[in-house]
Design a protein around this motif. Structure first.
Motif, PDB file in Angstrom:
ATOM      1  N   ASP A 593       0.846  -1.186   0.000  1.00  0.00           N
ATOM      2  CA  ASP A 593       0.000   0.000   0.000  1.00  0.00           C
ATOM      3  C   ASP A 593       0.887   1.243   0.000  1.00  0.00           C
ATOM      4  OD1 ASP A 593       0.918   0.356   2.581  1.00  0.00           O
ATOM      5  OD2 ASP A 593      -0.944  -0.318   3.529  1.00  0.00           O
ATOM      6  N   VAL A 599       0.766  -6.132   1.106  1.00  0.00           N
ATOM      7  CA  VAL A 599      -0.644  -6.519   1.073  1.00  0.00           C
ATOM      8  C   VAL A 599      -0.724  -7.864   0.364  1.00  0.00           C
ATOM      9  CG1 VAL A 599      -2.915  -5.913   0.144  1.00  0.00           C
ATOM     10  CG2 VAL A 599      -1.385  -4.104   0.966  1.00  0.00           C
ATOM     11  N   SER A 600      -1.446  -8.799   0.959  1.00  0.00           N
ATOM     12  CA  SER A 600      -1.532 -10.134   0.373  1.00  0.00           C
ATOM     13  C   SER A 600      -2.222 -10.081  -1.004  1.00  0.00           C
ATOM     14  CB  SER A 600      -2.297 -11.057   1.319  1.00  0.00           C
ATOM     15  OG  SER A 600      -2.069 -12.390   0.932  1.00  0.00           O
ATOM     16  N   GLU A 602      -4.313 -11.756  -2.675  1.00  0.00           N
ATOM     17  CA  GLU A 602      -5.751 -11.948  -2.927  1.00  0.00           C
ATOM     18  C   GLU A 602      -6.544 -10.676  -2.653  1.00  0.00           C
ATOM     19  OE1 GLU A 602      -4.234 -13.131  -0.308  1.00  0.00           O
ATOM     20  OE2 GLU A 602      -5.555 -13.265   1.440  1.00  0.00           O
ATOM     21  N   MET A 603      -5.918  -9.670  -1.980  1.00  0.00           N
ATOM     22  CA  MET A 603      -6.603  -8.409  -1.712  1.00  0.00           C
ATOM     23  C   MET A 603      -6.496  -7.442  -2.888  1.00  0.00           C
ATOM     24  SD  MET A 603      -7.841  -9.215   1.046  1.00  0.00           S
ATOM     25  CE  MET A 603      -8.784  -7.703   1.215  1.00  0.00           C
ATOM     26  N   ALA A 604      -5.656  -7.789  -3.862  1.00  0.00           N
ATOM     27  CA  ALA A 604      -5.474  -6.877  -4.998  1.00  0.00           C
ATOM     28  C   ALA A 604      -6.468  -7.211  -6.107  1.00  0.00           C
ATOM     29  CB  ALA A 604      -4.055  -6.986  -5.532  1.00  0.00           C
ATOM     30  N   ALA A 605      -7.271  -6.231  -6.484  1.00  0.00           N
ATOM     31  CA  ALA A 605      -8.213  -6.440  -7.590  1.00  0.00           C
ATOM     32  C   ALA A 605      -7.448  -6.402  -8.911  1.00  0.00           C
ATOM     33  CB  ALA A 605      -9.296  -5.369  -7.564  1.00  0.00           C
ATOM     34  N   SER A 609      -6.219  -2.158  -7.516  1.00  0.00           N
ATOM     35  CA  SER A 609      -6.684  -1.447  -6.317  1.00  0.00           C
ATOM     36  C   SER A 609      -6.964  -2.450  -5.194  1.00  0.00           C
ATOM     37  CB  SER A 609      -7.947  -0.658  -6.635  1.00  0.00           C
ATOM     38  OG  SER A 609      -8.997  -1.567  -6.926  1.00  0.00           O
ATOM     39  N   HIS A 610      -7.013  -1.947  -3.975  1.00  0.00           N
ATOM     40  CA  HIS A 610      -7.300  -2.797  -2.823  1.00  0.00           C
ATOM     41  C   HIS A 610      -8.778  -3.151  -2.827  1.00  0.00           C
ATOM     42  CE1 HIS A 610      -7.569  -4.258   1.263  1.00  0.00           C
ATOM     43  NE2 HIS A 610      -6.237  -4.175   1.380  1.00  0.00           N
ATOM     44  N   ARG A 611      -9.080  -4.435  -2.718  1.00  0.00           N
ATOM     45  CA  ARG A 611     -10.474  -4.883  -2.801  1.00  0.00           C
ATOM     46  C   ARG A 611     -11.375  -4.256  -1.757  1.00  0.00           C
ATOM     47  NH1 ARG A 611     -11.330  -8.900  -6.370  1.00  0.00           N
ATOM     48  NH2 ARG A 611      -9.459 -10.096  -6.820  1.00  0.00           N
ATOM     49  N   GLU A 612     -10.829  -3.998  -0.567  1.00  0.00           N
ATOM     50  CA  GLU A 612     -11.688  -3.472   0.499  1.00  0.00           C
ATOM     51  C   GLU A 612     -11.643  -1.953   0.589  1.00  0.00           C
ATOM     52  OE1 GLU A 612     -10.571  -5.753   3.901  1.00  0.00           O
ATOM     53  OE2 GLU A 612     -11.765  -7.468   3.191  1.00  0.00           O
ATOM     54  N   THR A 613     -10.416  -1.398   0.566  1.00  0.00           N
ATOM     55  CA  THR A 613     -10.313   0.053   0.778  1.00  0.00           C
ATOM     56  C   THR A 613     -10.379   0.825  -0.542  1.00  0.00           C
ATOM     57  OG1 THR A 613      -7.922   0.048   0.566  1.00  0.00           O
ATOM     58  CG2 THR A 613      -8.812  -0.350   2.766  1.00  0.00           C
TER      59      THR A 613
END
Ligand code: ANZ
Length: 882
Positions: A593, A599-600, A602-605, A609-613
């Motif tokens: 980030d 950042v792991s 699986e969190m990267a779209a 971008s970050h899937r959650e934030t």
């Protein structure tokens, strides 16, 4: 790392095989023996030399060839060069050397590289498509095509690639760009040589049943041929009593729902029937359409476009007038270039009708046409008139009824249509086979007499195409600038001019497998007796990129040769296998980030971008040494909760991930390269390269070396632990496990698991204090097709003084792999209560009985009723009691 002297060994054995012609297949073999023809797709000898993809398929076939020889087959395992073609010519132009010269150099380099890998080719059968002694027969085949009216000249819309300065076949154009180079391709009419492959469409389709090929490849050929059964229907045009519009439809049953017609913008009637008030609009539309590729007009098109011609046709079933439109979703190159539009039951027509407010009439009930066309089955409705009626029938019966009526009233006929087009067979280049064709003073075309073949290429300094490179450029063919002495010839006092187009690169590869059978024959392309013995090819290995092009063209030529009696089998390649692509080394990336915190993955779209934030992430490469494999994923070594992205890419210069086989041979040896490429995974699969894996198999070979040679000696001596003693039962079992597995795996082309089986053998053998010679020798024979150099060397260390290439393959004895007794676990209600030892060959009942007798098991069964007995063979007895 302990090394074995692979450099000297490999050179030594390559020389031995060459000097002794170990792999020569005699011209006259003993034909009472079985044969095996194992073929590689011969390479195009490019300037870049061999890449690691070549040895993958070539090692696979080499293993099979070596194995089959040891099994007592006559083996034909040849290699040659597909050496005409554009790249050689382009290279020649850019460097100012003659393509023959660069081609010769490239071939020498390829041959040397292939020899350095120890392939067991019969080099006396080498063929080269650019050799006049070879292309004489390519030209001869062309003459036969000409005689059978399968070759003809036509002014046709062609794929003109200005950048390459040549026209291309349909198969060579992908998404509007040239398959080679990716340059834009334009459609324009030009006079060209065509081959009538469409005349063979049905046989090319049906005979796919005769061959053992990957399903996906057969399917690709099927789709490419694209057989559609349907009908042609004739529509009359109002106000033009001499004109008719013929449409091709796969759904005659929907004729009552045909509410308008569409002509392709290129259709010949467009100009004639367009009413004066619409002329300008129609002209503009035609111009626009000509700029689009077929793909843009069909698949990529989002909204349908078109214009009304002002003219109408008559629907033959209803007698009613229907408007005639032109629209580019109808292609000039398919069917008749005209359709009857049935918007209720064809989605393209539906979208068009909605856009231009044309009537939509449901004729097949059972669907909902309020928002899209209904393409399913149903009962015919709204399909009745004074002329004909099919109301109430199902689709199949309605089609039958319609065809009968159409044929009776001469309004149409049953018709089969193919997507496949005739093969555009001429190229406007220098470096290809000249056509054996002469043009007479009155425009007549005749073949060069067979005895005057080959027609060689003229010596030329300047063989560049000229005439401009634009979309409309008029190419000046290089051969048209050839010396007069080549260009013209006199027959019976008449002056003839030679054809100046050349054949496409596919020509030479259409029949090369036949020439290997009889490469020096000067009186026919192949001797019929030899052909009968060797054909068909028993195993053909090559890449999927040839699924339609080469493999379809070659089948077509083969069938023509079959029809004229030049070959004895309807199909050339009995079994086909595609090797998977070898990708570059896996590349790893870590996401962080904005603050730099990992950042792991699986969190990267997919957009980074970050899937959650939603915050945008950075990614950077990480070295392989910093990652660990965890299950199916790769994680950061220092923090295994962080997954990293792992991807392998196609090898390419621009990516910098190309592995040069020469470097691998230098560092690890040819045997290691061969073994590694087979060990990477199943042959057909795509797999990433991994240098660690090369190192792994290299170490395996080092251990084999130490098993058989004396580590304490400076010279190569036999390991004193190898003795002429009888093997014990366990040694025989371990050996025969390997023989059984390796044999079966080679037969099924599962080379990776064959290698695992040899590794298991080695692990066991390394632990034995003494090693009977009768165990080691068969093991070397098993290893030899995979790693022939080290096997030959160790074979001679064992005291043999000839090659092992013709030794009989070790015989598998299933009796010897039976273990005397096996251990079976006994569970009662899921809990382990005993392990019993039973004879290996004991049956289920006696094992169950034995299990129940065990004292501990018996205790748990006491006073209870057995509800279920499960036996997992060789492993487990599970008893359920209530
Ligand atoms: C009426 C109809 C009604 C159709 C219906 C389909 C469904 P395949 O299977 O690919 O052979 N067609 C014919 N020639 C065409 C051309 N040159 N360009 C674009 N489309 C063309 O497809 C055959 C169908 O594609 C034909 O059957 C025709 O539309 C359309 F409910 O006719 B049909």
């Amino acid at each position: 790392m302990a090394r074995y002297p692979f450099q000297t060994i490999e050179k030594k054995w390559q020389k031995y095989w060459e000097d002794n012609k170990t792999f020569r297949t005699p011209d006259d073999v003993d034909t009472s023996k079985p044969k095996f023809f194992v073929l590689d797709m011969f390479p195009y000898p490019s300037g870049a030399g061999l890449h690691v993809g070549h040895p993958e398929g070539y090692t696979a076939t080499d293993i099979v060839a070596r194995y089959k020889r040891m099994k007592g087959f006559n083996v034909l395992h040849p290699m040659g060069w597909d050496a005409f073609g554009l790249p050689a010519e382009q290279y020649a132009i850019s460097t100012g050397t003659h393509p023959a010269e660069t081609t010769g150099k490239n071939i020498d380099r390829f041959r040397e590289q292939l020899k350095s890998l120890g392939f067991s080719y019969d080099w006396d059968r080498e063929v080269n498509t650019t050799d006049p002694g070879y292309f004489r027969w390519t030209q001869w085949i062309f003459l036969q095509l000409l005689k059978k009216d399968l070759a003809f000249m036509a002014e046709v819309p062609v794929n003109w690639c200005p950048e390459l300065g040549t026209v291309l076949a349909h198969e060579e154009v992908i998404d509007g760009k040239s398959e080679r180079g990716g340059f834009p391709v334009f459609r324009r009419p030009m006079k060209q040589w065509m081959l009538k492959i469409t005349e063979y469409a049905d046989r090319l389709l049906e005979d796919l049943e005769l061959v053992d090929w990957p399903y996906s490849t057969k399917l690709m050929q099927e789709n490419w041929i694209g057989r559609s059964e349907g009908a042609e229907i004739v529509f009359t045009v109002e106000g033009h009593p001499d004109e008719t519009i013929v449409v091709f439809t796969t759904r005659v049953d929907t004729l009552f729902g045909a509410t308008y017609m569409v002509l392709a913008p290129e259709h010949e009637l467009v100009e004639k029937i367009t009413v004066p008030g619409k002329k300008e609009e129609v002209q503009n539309y035609i111009k626009e359409a000509s700029r689009k590729s077929d793909l843009e007009r069909t698949e990529l098109q989002k909204t349908k476009t078109g214009v009304f011609t002002g003219a109408s046709a008559v629907n033959p079933a209803t007698g009613k007038a229907v408007p005639i439109w032109i629209a580019d979703y109808v292609l000039a190159t398919y069917g008749t270039g005209a359709i009857m539009a049935v918007p209720a039951h064809d989605q393209r027509d539906y979208e068009f009708a909605k856009r231009f407010d044309l009537p939509i009439i449901e004729v097949i009930s059972g669907g909902d046409i309020s928002s899209e066309a209904y393409t399913g089955d149903g009962i015919l409705v709204n399909s009745s008139s004074d002329i004909h009626s099919i109301n109430g029938l199902n689709v199949e019966d309605a089609q039958k009824s319609m065809i009968e009526w159409l044929e009776r009233d001469k309004l149409g006929t049953k018709h089969v249509n193919y997507k496949m087009r005739d093969w555009l067979f001429s190229r406007q280049r220098y470096w290809g086979e000249p056509f054996p064709v002469l043009h007479g003073p009155d425009g007549e075309v005749t073949g060069v007499p067979e005895e005057d073949l080959p027609v060689e290429l003229p010596e030329m300094e300047d063989f560049k195409p000229s005439g401009g490179y634009g979309a409309d450029a008029d190419p000046v063919l290089p051969l048209s600038r050839a010396p007069e002495s080549w260009l013209t010839t006199e027959i019976n006092g008449k002056k003839y001019t030679r054809e100046t187009n050349t054949m496409p690169q596919w020509a030479g590869s259409c029949w090369y497998y036949l020439r290997y059978i009889d490469p020096a024959n000067t009186s026919s392309l192949v001797d019929p007796e030899k052909e009968k013995y060797w054909m068909p090819v028993d195993l053909y290995v090559g890449g999927t990129e040839h699924s339609v092009l080469h493999l379809l063209y070659a089948r077509f030529w083969h069938k023509v040769l079959y029809d004229i009696g030049a070959v004895s089998t309807p199909e050339p390649f009995a079994k086909l296998v595609h090797q998977g692509m070898i990708l570059g080394e896996m590349e790893y990336r870590i996401f962080r980030d904005a603050s730099g915190t990992p950042v792991s993955a699986e969190m990267a779209a997919s957009d980074g971008s970050h899937r959650e934030t939603g915050e945008s992430l950075n990614s950077e490469p990480v070295a392989e040494s910093e990652v660990d494999k965890k299950g199916d994923f790769f994680v950061l070594k220092e923090d295994p909760s962080i997954k990293v992205e792992a991807k392998a890419f196609k090898m390419s210069k621009s990516r910098g991930n190309v592995i040069n086989p020469d470097d691998v041979v230098k560092g690890y040896g040819a045997d290691a390269l061969r073994l590694y490429e087979m060990f990477m995974g199943p042959l057909e699969q795509e797999k990433p390269w991994n240098m660690k894996g090369v190192d792994g198999v290299h170490r395996f070979l080092g251990r084999v070396w130490r098993l058989i040679t004396d580590e304490n000696s400076d010279t190569t001596l036999l390991n004193p632990s190898i003795q002429d003693i009888d093997p014990d039962r366990e040694q025989l079992r371990v050996l025969h496990e390997a023989i059984g597995k390796v044999t079966e795996d080679i037969e099924k082309m599962r080379f990776n698991t064959a290698i695992s089986a040899m590794m298991i053998f080695l692990d066991a053998a390394m632990k034995w204090k003494t090693l009977p010679r009768s165990i080691v020798e068969p093991f070397l024979l098993l290893l030899s097709p995979f790693a022939p150099h080290i096997s030959e060397e160790l074979w001679s260390v064992l005291g043999n003084d000839t090659t092992l290439a013709n030794e009989p393959w070790p015989e598998f004895d299933p009796e010897l792999v039976k273990t005397d007794s096996i251990n079976v676990v006994v569970q009662v209600n899921g809990k382990k209560r005993a392990t019993i030892s039973v004879p290996a060959e004991a049956d289920k009942d006696s094992i169950l009985a034995c299990a129940k007798e065990d004292s501990n098991v018996a205790r748990h069964l006491e006073g209870k009723q057995i509800r279920k007995e499960i036996y997992v063979p060789g492993k487990l007895v599970s008893l359920v009691v209530g």
